[in-house]
Design a protein around this motif. Structure first.
Motif, mmCIF file in Angstrom:
data_model
loop_
_atom_site.group_PDB
_atom_site.id
_atom_site.type_symbol
_atom_site.label_atom_id
_atom_site.label_comp_id
_atom_site.label_asym_id
_atom_site.label_seq_id
_atom_site.Cartn_x
_atom_site.Cartn_y
_atom_site.Cartn_z
ATOM 1 N N ARG A 222 2.507 14.042 5.372
ATOM 2 C CA ARG A 222 2.242 13.163 6.512
ATOM 3 C C ARG A 222 2.105 11.746 5.971
ATOM 4 O O ARG A 222 1.993 11.540 4.758
ATOM 5 C CB ARG A 222 0.961 13.570 7.240
ATOM 6 C CG ARG A 222 -0.281 13.556 6.363
ATOM 7 C CD ARG A 222 -1.548 13.708 7.169
ATOM 8 N NE ARG A 222 -2.723 13.939 6.347
ATOM 9 C CZ ARG A 222 -3.359 13.010 5.644
ATOM 10 N NH1 ARG A 222 -2.915 11.757 5.652
ATOM 11 N NH2 ARG A 222 -4.429 13.306 4.925
ATOM 12 N N GLU A 223 2.108 10.770 6.873
ATOM 13 C CA GLU A 223 1.917 9.392 6.439
ATOM 14 C C GLU A 223 0.490 9.199 5.942
ATOM 15 O O GLU A 223 -0.453 9.755 6.500
ATOM 16 C CB GLU A 223 2.199 8.416 7.588
ATOM 17 C CG GLU A 223 3.672 8.254 7.911
ATOM 18 C CD GLU A 223 3.913 7.106 8.875
ATOM 19 O OE1 GLU A 223 2.921 6.544 9.397
ATOM 20 O OE2 GLU A 223 5.084 6.773 9.108
ATOM 21 N N GLN A 224 0.347 8.420 4.884
ATOM 22 C CA GLN A 224 -0.970 8.140 4.332
ATOM 23 C C GLN A 224 -1.758 7.267 5.295
ATOM 24 O O GLN A 224 -1.243 6.279 5.817
ATOM 25 C CB GLN A 224 -0.835 7.433 2.981
ATOM 26 C CG GLN A 224 -2.146 7.233 2.244
ATOM 27 C CD GLN A 224 -1.919 6.643 0.864
ATOM 28 O OE1 GLN A 224 -0.989 5.858 0.661
ATOM 29 N NE2 GLN A 224 -2.739 7.023 -0.092
ATOM 30 N N ARG B 197 -2.662 -3.368 7.337
ATOM 31 C CA ARG B 197 -1.557 -2.673 6.687
ATOM 32 C C ARG B 197 -0.542 -3.695 6.193
ATOM 33 O O ARG B 197 -0.173 -4.619 6.903
ATOM 34 C CB ARG B 197 -0.896 -1.707 7.667
ATOM 35 C CG ARG B 197 0.338 -1.019 7.113
ATOM 36 C CD ARG B 197 0.967 -0.087 8.121
ATOM 37 N NE ARG B 197 0.125 1.055 8.407
ATOM 38 C CZ ARG B 197 0.472 2.042 9.240
ATOM 39 N NH1 ARG B 197 1.631 1.999 9.859
ATOM 40 N NH2 ARG B 197 -0.354 3.046 9.453
ATOM 41 N N GLY B 198 -0.104 -3.532 4.965
ATOM 42 C CA GLY B 198 0.883 -4.445 4.404
ATOM 43 C C GLY B 198 2.269 -4.162 4.952
ATOM 44 O O GLY B 198 2.463 -3.337 5.844
ATOM 45 N N SER C 81 3.014 5.082 2.501
ATOM 46 C CA SER C 81 3.449 6.190 1.649
ATOM 47 C C SER C 81 3.158 7.521 2.335
ATOM 48 O O SER C 81 2.315 7.610 3.229
ATOM 49 C CB SER C 81 2.710 6.143 0.309
ATOM 50 O OG SER C 81 2.972 4.935 -0.363
ATOM 51 N N ARG C 82 3.856 8.548 1.901
ATOM 52 C CA ARG C 82 3.592 9.887 2.411
ATOM 53 C C ARG C 82 2.688 10.618 1.423
ATOM 54 O O ARG C 82 2.841 10.483 0.204
ATOM 55 C CB ARG C 82 4.887 10.667 2.619
ATOM 56 C CG ARG C 82 5.817 10.041 3.649
ATOM 57 C CD ARG C 82 6.840 11.030 4.145
ATOM 58 N NE ARG C 82 6.259 12.076 4.980
ATOM 59 C CZ ARG C 82 5.929 11.915 6.272
ATOM 60 N NH1 ARG C 82 6.105 10.742 6.864
ATOM 61 N NH2 ARG C 82 5.424 12.919 6.960
ATOM 62 N N VAL C 83 1.741 11.364 1.963
ATOM 63 C CA VAL C 83 0.878 12.182 1.122
ATOM 64 C C VAL C 83 1.214 13.649 1.360
ATOM 65 O O VAL C 83 1.606 14.044 2.461
ATOM 66 C CB VAL C 83 -0.618 11.925 1.409
ATOM 67 C CG1 VAL C 83 -1.014 10.533 0.974
ATOM 68 C CG2 VAL C 83 -0.949 12.140 2.878
ATOM 69 N N HIS D 172 -7.611 17.359 -5.859
ATOM 70 C CA HIS D 172 -7.737 15.930 -5.569
ATOM 71 C C HIS D 172 -7.467 15.594 -4.110
ATOM 72 O O HIS D 172 -7.636 14.445 -3.706
ATOM 73 C CB HIS D 172 -6.782 15.124 -6.459
ATOM 74 C CG HIS D 172 -7.121 15.188 -7.917
ATOM 75 N ND1 HIS D 172 -8.031 14.340 -8.515
ATOM 76 C CD2 HIS D 172 -6.680 16.019 -8.899
ATOM 77 C CE1 HIS D 172 -8.128 14.637 -9.798
ATOM 78 N NE2 HIS D 172 -7.323 15.654 -10.057
ATOM 79 N N GLY D 173 -7.030 16.574 -3.342
ATOM 80 C CA GLY D 173 -6.739 16.322 -1.945
ATOM 81 C C GLY D 173 -5.332 15.789 -1.749
ATOM 82 O O GLY D 173 -4.549 15.676 -2.703
ATOM 83 N N PRO D 174 -4.961 15.469 -0.498
ATOM 84 C CA PRO D 174 -3.621 14.951 -0.206
ATOM 85 C C PRO D 174 -3.254 13.803 -1.141
ATOM 86 O O PRO D 174 -4.034 12.872 -1.329
ATOM 87 C CB PRO D 174 -3.754 14.482 1.248
ATOM 88 C CG PRO D 174 -4.805 15.382 1.824
ATOM 89 C CD PRO D 174 -5.800 15.579 0.714
ATOM 90 N N SER D 175 -2.076 13.871 -1.738
ATOM 91 C CA SER D 175 -1.685 12.928 -2.792
ATOM 92 C C SER D 175 -0.258 12.447 -2.590
ATOM 93 O O SER D 175 0.589 13.169 -2.060
ATOM 94 C CB SER D 175 -1.782 13.602 -4.171
ATOM 95 O OG SER D 175 -3.062 14.160 -4.388
ATOM 96 N N THR D 176 0.003 11.221 -3.048
ATOM 97 C CA THR D 176 1.366 10.702 -3.031
ATOM 98 C C THR D 176 2.103 11.200 -4.268
ATOM 99 O O THR D 176 1.490 11.667 -5.235
ATOM 100 C CB THR D 176 1.374 9.167 -3.029
ATOM 101 O OG1 THR D 176 0.817 8.703 -4.277
ATOM 102 C CG2 THR D 176 0.558 8.607 -1.874
#
Length: 247
Positions: free
Chosen positions: A76-78, A84-85, A90-92, A41-45
């Motif tokens: 890394r950071e998402q 941006r809120g 989140s980090r992924v 699924h690739g980089p994920s939180t």
């Protein structure tokens, strides 16, 4: 004599241990599932992994911490597209070279040895022919999908054709275009030695999409994902020329 706080704490610790045993019957197996989910699924939180695997976020974070300490994943950071809120992004988590090595086999070494001998015996043209033959399968799948779905975004069709060939690709939004992200590369170890494989693949993307795409990152070079930028003019090109005609 234990006071009530000691008793409460003891019950809490016992309950936490019981929950951990229930959620994690085998650390190795669960961590393999975490790594496999990131691979496909690739980089994920942590929250995304918990949802996919049916675990609590706390349980997933324990596994991520262990995998990070062993060097199999990094974070890394998402990336956030658009406004941006509040709060930190989140980090992924993504697989490192060490983590990906678990999914590669001795066939990589065999392929590298064979290609080295081929290049030495027949020259660079023979190596180029092998690289072209590898992407011919991607092109054939792309044209098959385009014929079946002529109105679909061609970049999305390309991502789907790559996934069908084991690259676990997705199309993501980006500034002034989109990005085709390949979360797995079946030939990454070979491409480290023979970058021609990546170069031929990038040229194919440009030809199929009718645009000057740009390769931003590759797993073979140590990046977490193979990333190709597709500029916005692809949509204009698609509307102008329509779906490719099969020959």
């Amino acid at each position: 004599m234990k006071n009530s706080s000691d008793t409460s704490r003891g019950h809490g610790e016992g309950r936490a241990a019981a929950e951990a045993r229930f959620e994690e019957p085998a650390d190795g197996t669960t961590r393999d599932r975490v790594m496999s989910s990131i691979l496909h699924h690739g980089p994920s939180t942590a929250a995304q992994l918990a949802d996919r695997l049916g675990l609590t976020p706390a349980a997933v974070r324990r596994h991520l911490s262990a995998l990070g300490e062993s060097g199999q994943i990094a974070s890394r950071e998402q990336r956030v597209f658009g406004s941006r809120g509040r709060g930190r992004p989140s980090r992924v988590f993504f697989l490192t070279d060490s983590g990906r090595a678990d999914y590669y086999t001795a066939y990589d070494e065999l392929a590298i040895t064979a290609l080295k001998q081929l290049a030495a015996a027949a020259g660079p043209d023979a190596l180029a022919a092998v690289a072209q033959a590898r992407v011919d399968d991607i092109e054939a799948k792309y044209r098959e999908l385009r014929a079946a779905r002529p109105d679909q975004d061609p970049a999305q069709t390309l991502a789907e054709s790559l996934s069908a060939d084991g690259y676990v690709a997705s199309l993501e939004p980006a500034v002034a275009g989109r990005q085709i992200c390949q979360h797995n590369c079946p030939v990454a170890e070979v491409a480290k030695v023979f970058p021609e494989l990546c170069e031929v693949e990038t040229r194919l993307f440009s030809e199929l999409l009718g645009s000057n795409v740009q390769r931003l990152a590759t797993i073979a070079h140590g990046d977490g994902v193979c990333t190709t930028h597709v500029p916005v003019d692809v949509e204009i090109t698609r509307k102008r020329i329509g779906p490719p005609v099969s020959g």
